[in-house]
Design a protein around this motif. Structure first.
Motif, PDB file in Angstrom:
ATOM      1  N   ALA A 219       8.660  23.515  26.532  1.00  0.00           N
ATOM      2  CA  ALA A 219       7.421  24.236  27.928  1.00  0.00           C
ATOM      3  C   ALA A 219       6.283  25.023  26.955  1.00  0.00           C
ATOM      4  O   ALA A 219       5.556  24.882  27.377  1.00  0.00           O
ATOM      5  N   ILE A 220       6.638  25.373  25.682  1.00  0.00           N
ATOM      6  CA  ILE A 220       5.622  26.078  24.861  1.00  0.00           C
ATOM      7  C   ILE A 220       4.462  24.932  23.610  1.00  0.00           C
ATOM      8  O   ILE A 220       5.525  24.345  22.642  1.00  0.00           O
ATOM      9  N   PRO A 221       3.592  25.139  23.556  1.00  0.00           N
ATOM     10  CA  PRO A 221       3.336  23.842  23.469  1.00  0.00           C
ATOM     11  C   PRO A 221       3.320  24.237  21.465  1.00  0.00           C
ATOM     12  O   PRO A 221       3.736  25.483  20.828  1.00  0.00           O
ATOM     13  N   LEU A 222       2.777  23.131  20.889  1.00  0.00           N
ATOM     14  CA  LEU A 222       3.425  23.526  19.403  1.00  0.00           C
ATOM     15  C   LEU A 222       2.363  24.006  18.593  1.00  0.00           C
ATOM     16  O   LEU A 222       0.794  24.024  19.057  1.00  0.00           O
ATOM     17  N   PRO A 223       2.805  24.602  18.093  1.00  0.00           N
ATOM     18  CA  PRO A 223       1.079  25.164  17.079  1.00  0.00           C
ATOM     19  C   PRO A 223       0.560  24.982  15.637  1.00  0.00           C
ATOM     20  O   PRO A 223       0.498  23.846  15.878  1.00  0.00           O
ATOM     21  N   PRO A 224      -0.750  24.764  16.186  1.00  0.00           N
ATOM     22  CA  PRO A 224      -1.427  24.178  15.219  1.00  0.00           C
ATOM     23  C   PRO A 224      -1.697  24.658  14.047  1.00  0.00           C
ATOM     24  O   PRO A 224      -1.150  25.852  13.594  1.00  0.00           O
ATOM     25  N   GLN A 225      -1.925  23.662  13.489  1.00  0.00           N
ATOM     26  CA  GLN A 225      -1.667  23.832  11.416  1.00  0.00           C
ATOM     27  C   GLN A 225      -2.757  23.522  11.367  1.00  0.00           C
ATOM     28  O   GLN A 225      -3.442  22.367  10.478  1.00  0.00           O
ATOM     29  N   VAL A 226      -3.574  24.270  11.226  1.00  0.00           N
ATOM     30  CA  VAL A 226      -5.348  24.055  10.669  1.00  0.00           C
ATOM     31  C   VAL A 226      -5.784  24.987  10.406  1.00  0.00           C
ATOM     32  O   VAL A 226      -5.321  26.363  11.335  1.00  0.00           O
ATOM     33  N   GLY A 227      -6.497  25.119   9.193  1.00  0.00           N
ATOM     34  CA  GLY A 227      -7.247  26.376   9.265  1.00  0.00           C
ATOM     35  C   GLY A 227      -6.227  27.326   7.907  1.00  0.00           C
ATOM     36  O   GLY A 227      -6.099  26.467   7.081  1.00  0.00           O
ATOM     37  N   GLU A 228      -6.206  27.981   8.395  1.00  0.00           N
ATOM     38  CA  GLU A 228      -5.122  29.524   6.844  1.00  0.00           C
ATOM     39  C   GLU A 228      -4.029  29.430   7.824  1.00  0.00           C
ATOM     40  O   GLU A 228      -3.900  29.865   8.925  1.00  0.00           O
ATOM     41  N   PHE A 229      -2.644  29.052   7.127  1.00  0.00           N
ATOM     42  CA  PHE A 229      -1.812  30.003   7.549  1.00  0.00           C
ATOM     43  C   PHE A 229      -1.447  31.370   7.111  1.00  0.00           C
ATOM     44  O   PHE A 229      -2.450  32.117   6.389  1.00  0.00           O
ATOM     45  N   SER A 230      -0.286  31.948   8.127  1.00  0.00           N
ATOM     46  CA  SER A 230      -0.197  33.555   7.847  1.00  0.00           C
ATOM     47  C   SER A 230      -0.661  34.406   6.494  1.00  0.00           C
ATOM     48  O   SER A 230      -1.156  35.488   6.886  1.00  0.00           O
ATOM     49  N   ALA A 231      -0.022  33.590   5.329  1.00  0.00           N
ATOM     50  CA  ALA A 231      -0.005  34.433   4.239  1.00  0.00           C
ATOM     51  C   ALA A 231      -1.566  34.094   3.557  1.00  0.00           C
ATOM     52  O   ALA A 231      -1.684  35.004   2.571  1.00  0.00           O
ATOM     53  N   GLY A 232      -2.490  33.456   3.876  1.00  0.00           N
ATOM     54  CA  GLY A 232      -3.684  33.134   3.715  1.00  0.00           C
ATOM     55  C   GLY A 232      -4.072  32.157   2.714  1.00  0.00           C
ATOM     56  O   GLY A 232      -5.084  31.781   2.691  1.00  0.00           O
ATOM     57  N   SER A 233      -2.676  31.359   2.688  1.00  0.00           N
ATOM     58  CA  SER A 233      -3.297  29.397   2.416  1.00  0.00           C
ATOM     59  C   SER A 233      -3.359  29.063   3.132  1.00  0.00           C
ATOM     60  O   SER A 233      -3.712  28.970   4.124  1.00  0.00           O
TER      61      SER A 233
ATOM     62  N   TYR B 137       7.828  26.224  11.212  1.00  0.00           N
ATOM     63  CA  TYR B 137       9.139  26.370  12.095  1.00  0.00           C
ATOM     64  C   TYR B 137       9.201  28.064  11.803  1.00  0.00           C
ATOM     65  O   TYR B 137       9.570  28.692  12.976  1.00  0.00           O
ATOM     66  N   THR B 138       7.917  28.741  11.154  1.00  0.00           N
ATOM     67  CA  THR B 138       7.922  30.246  11.413  1.00  0.00           C
ATOM     68  C   THR B 138       7.133  30.784  12.509  1.00  0.00           C
ATOM     69  O   THR B 138       7.308  31.346  13.232  1.00  0.00           O
ATOM     70  N   ALA B 139       6.642  29.918  12.925  1.00  0.00           N
ATOM     71  CA  ALA B 139       5.640  29.847  14.415  1.00  0.00           C
ATOM     72  C   ALA B 139       6.649  29.937  15.601  1.00  0.00           C
ATOM     73  O   ALA B 139       6.325  30.251  16.942  1.00  0.00           O
ATOM     74  N   ARG B 140       7.566  28.497  15.289  1.00  0.00           N
ATOM     75  CA  ARG B 140       8.328  28.164  16.699  1.00  0.00           C
ATOM     76  C   ARG B 140       9.897  28.840  16.448  1.00  0.00           C
ATOM     77  O   ARG B 140      10.018  28.936  17.848  1.00  0.00           O
ATOM     78  N   TYR B 141      10.466  28.354  15.408  1.00  0.00           N
ATOM     79  CA  TYR B 141      12.331  28.392  15.544  1.00  0.00           C
ATOM     80  C   TYR B 141      12.709  30.128  14.811  1.00  0.00           C
ATOM     81  O   TYR B 141      13.500  30.084  14.884  1.00  0.00           O
ATOM     82  N   SER B 142      11.504  30.979  13.950  1.00  0.00           N
ATOM     83  CA  SER B 142      12.252  31.303  13.417  1.00  0.00           C
ATOM     84  C   SER B 142      12.186  32.336  14.663  1.00  0.00           C
ATOM     85  O   SER B 142      11.804  32.720  15.041  1.00  0.00           O
ATOM     86  N   ALA B 143      13.142  33.267  13.614  1.00  0.00           N
ATOM     87  CA  ALA B 143      12.971  35.653  14.427  1.00  0.00           C
ATOM     88  C   ALA B 143      11.825  36.178  14.254  1.00  0.00           C
ATOM     89  O   ALA B 143      11.867  36.430  15.849  1.00  0.00           O
ATOM     90  N   SER B 144      10.862  35.664  14.114  1.00  0.00           N
ATOM     91  CA  SER B 144       9.828  36.522  14.392  1.00  0.00           C
ATOM     92  C   SER B 144       9.419  36.167  15.861  1.00  0.00           C
ATOM     93  O   SER B 144       8.462  36.646  16.333  1.00  0.00           O
ATOM     94  N   VAL B 145       9.955  34.829  16.557  1.00  0.00           N
ATOM     95  CA  VAL B 145       9.428  34.045  17.937  1.00  0.00           C
ATOM     96  C   VAL B 145      10.268  34.334  18.993  1.00  0.00           C
ATOM     97  O   VAL B 145      10.558  33.606  19.961  1.00  0.00           O
TER      98      VAL B 145
END
Length: 503
Positions: free
Chosen positions: A466-480, A110-118
């Motif tokens: 048309a925008i690819p789904l963001p990958p959910q691997v590695g670390e989230f933006s907050a560091g977790s 949601y944060t990377a795809r639908y939120s106000a930041s994007v």
């Protein structure tokens, strides 16, 4: 550009906004009135309530009192249930155009795809306007009569103004919490604060109320945070709201953060949405300052926020919907989900952890109903919202007591909380006027609203798909770090039954 929204859509406003408020007597129904002495309810059967100038002026045990003023419209509510309207203390109305796109989404997605930041590149100001307006009508049809809207579409003056104008033009009771945020380099918090002042100076005499939101309290002493707190205090804003999603999300905005910034212990009502991973210290601060959290059960379950301690602080809690494009738009569903999830959790401590038999039910329907109505009003600092009593605002829901779902009811609160659906709502009144009557919205030109909304929704959804789904691997933006979730199987053999999203 701002002025064009209200003029362009004057033809879709609720018809009653052009006329004086009409007095009404809701006659013969079962009224779920508020008993201030006990803090609970006084159920009046075959009674009546009188509405004048947008307020409740009489609650009677007589279906037709002798002293009815002349010219009052009598509304027959025989065999119906009359309750206060529901109060939603957390929503993002501008996202209505995303409907059904996030059915299996996580909070990180949601944060990377639908939120106000994007989202700025997807929306024109007109898109914000029609999405906000349509979402408000959707909520009212579901019996939600008051909304605290966390409006984080404040990317430009035009976008911010569009959401505000839609709220005003809807005729609804909206606390429009203009979000102060640095999502663009050319319209940052100092400019947004000046714009907020401009809007506040020209606010119309209307049920919509300009409020504030801000989501960066982690450093309460920071100069920008202190300027936001100063604006809130100097302007005596009606409500201030923010998100708290702690745990691995690390978003901050805890009661401790807001207290250290000097806002939690002010006279301004502060609503902390989600309050995920609320601590014992945070809970004590809410109680000592008499501030509230907004629990959004369906959202927190859907996205995986986590709310491990919210059930321990329900005396300082109200309910919210959050991102209604992803799930239910109504507070009734939130109340039911929260009631049964709290029951399941506390039963488990006895049955599963101790192998004992429960000696009582952990939470009652009365408590769920309070969270959906009275507590919402208290969270907003309004004793006159979310209750039926003399001098309360006339925000009311009338339920069809002869519907298939409610036929045979005897306890009106249990009937609503555990058996009703939004399809059983016959009438909805806001400020004493019908916004839904005989199960239909009272909005002149609603078909045109639908057409404009669908045009915007189809265009925005096509862009987003048309925008690819963001990958959910590695670390989230907050560091977790991301972790693998066990997915359940409902099909044997080659597939799990999870399947695609049919968008």
């Amino acid at each position: 550009m701002q002025a064009s929204y209200s003029f362009r859509l004057l033809f879709i406003l609720p018809w009653y906004t052009a006329f004086a408020l009409c007095s009404k007597l809701l006659s013969g129904g079962t009224i779920v009135a508020f008993d201030r002495a006990s803090g609970l309810f006084n159920v009046i059967r075959n009674g009546s309530l009188l509405v004048e100038e947008g307020r409740i002026t009489s609650v009677s045990e007589n279906p037709l009192p002798a002293d009815i003023p002349e010219g009052v419209e009598v509304v027959d509510c025989t065999e119906k249930i009359i309750t206060p309207g529901f109060v939603d203390t957390h929503r993002h109305g501008w996202q209505t155009v995303y409907k059904t796109l996030g059915s299996n989404t996580t909070l990180a997605e949601y944060t990377a795809r639908y939120s106000a930041s994007v989202a700025l590149s997807l929306f024109t100001p007109d898109d914000v306007y029609i999405s906000q307006l349509t979402g408000i009508y959707e909520a009212q049809a579901a019996g939600v009569t008051t909304i605290l809207d966390h409006a984080h579409h404040t990317w430009t003056k035009e976008h911010a103004s569009a959401g505000w104008r839609a709220s005003v033009d809807s005729g609804a009771r909206i606390f429009f919490a203009y979000t102060l945020q640095n999502t663009r380099t050319d319209f940052q918090i100092p400019q947004q604060m000046e714009h907020w002042k401009e809007l506040a100076a020209s606010s119309p005499a209307n049920l919509s109320t300009l409020s504030l939101s801000y989501d960066d309290f982690t450093d309460g002493a920071a100069a920008i945070t202190q300027s936001v707190v100063k604006l809130a205090k100097d302007s005596n804003v009606p409500v201030f709201t923010c998100h708290q999603v702690e745990g691995p999300w690390l978003s901050g905005n805890t009661p401790e953060d807001i207290y250290s910034a000097g806002l939690l212990n002010s006279s301004i009502p502060v609503v902390i949405s989600h309050a995920a991973f609320l601590t014992a210290r945070g809970a004590q601060l809410l109680r000592s300052t008499n501030q509230y959290m907004s629990t959004t059960p369906e959202s927190e379950m859907h996205y995986g926020h986590g709310h491990p301690s919210n059930h321990l602080v329900l005396d300082q809690a109200a309910l919210g919907v959050d991102t209604h494009f992803t799930f239910s738009t109504d507070i009734l569903t939130q109340a039911r989900i929260w009631l049964q999830s709290v029951r399941e959790r506390l039963y488990g401590e006895i049955v599963i952890d101790r192998w004992q038999i429960p000696d009582s039910n952990p939470m009652s329907v009365n408590q769920a109903f309070l969270l959906a109505t009275r507590n919402g009003g208290l969270a907003l600092g309004r004793e006159d919202i979310g209750v039926i009593e003399v001098d309360a605002v006339a925000d009311l829901v009338v339920w069809d007591g002869r519907s298939p779902a409610l036929l045979g009811w005897t306890d009106p609160i249990a009937a609503v909380i555990l058996h009703a659906s939004v399809g059983d709502i016959e009438h909805v009144l806001v400020n004493g006027e019908f916004v839904k009557r005989d199960k239909k919205l009272v909005v002149e030109g609603y078909a045109q609203v639908q057409d404009r909304f669908l045009s915007a929704a189809r265009r925005i959804q096509a862009k987003l798909k048309a925008i690819p789904l963001p990958p959910q691997v590695g670390e989230f933006s907050a560091g977790s770090s991301y972790g693998a979730v066990q997915q359940v199987d409902v099909l044997r053999g080659s597939g799990t039954g999870y399947g695609p999203s049919y968008v």
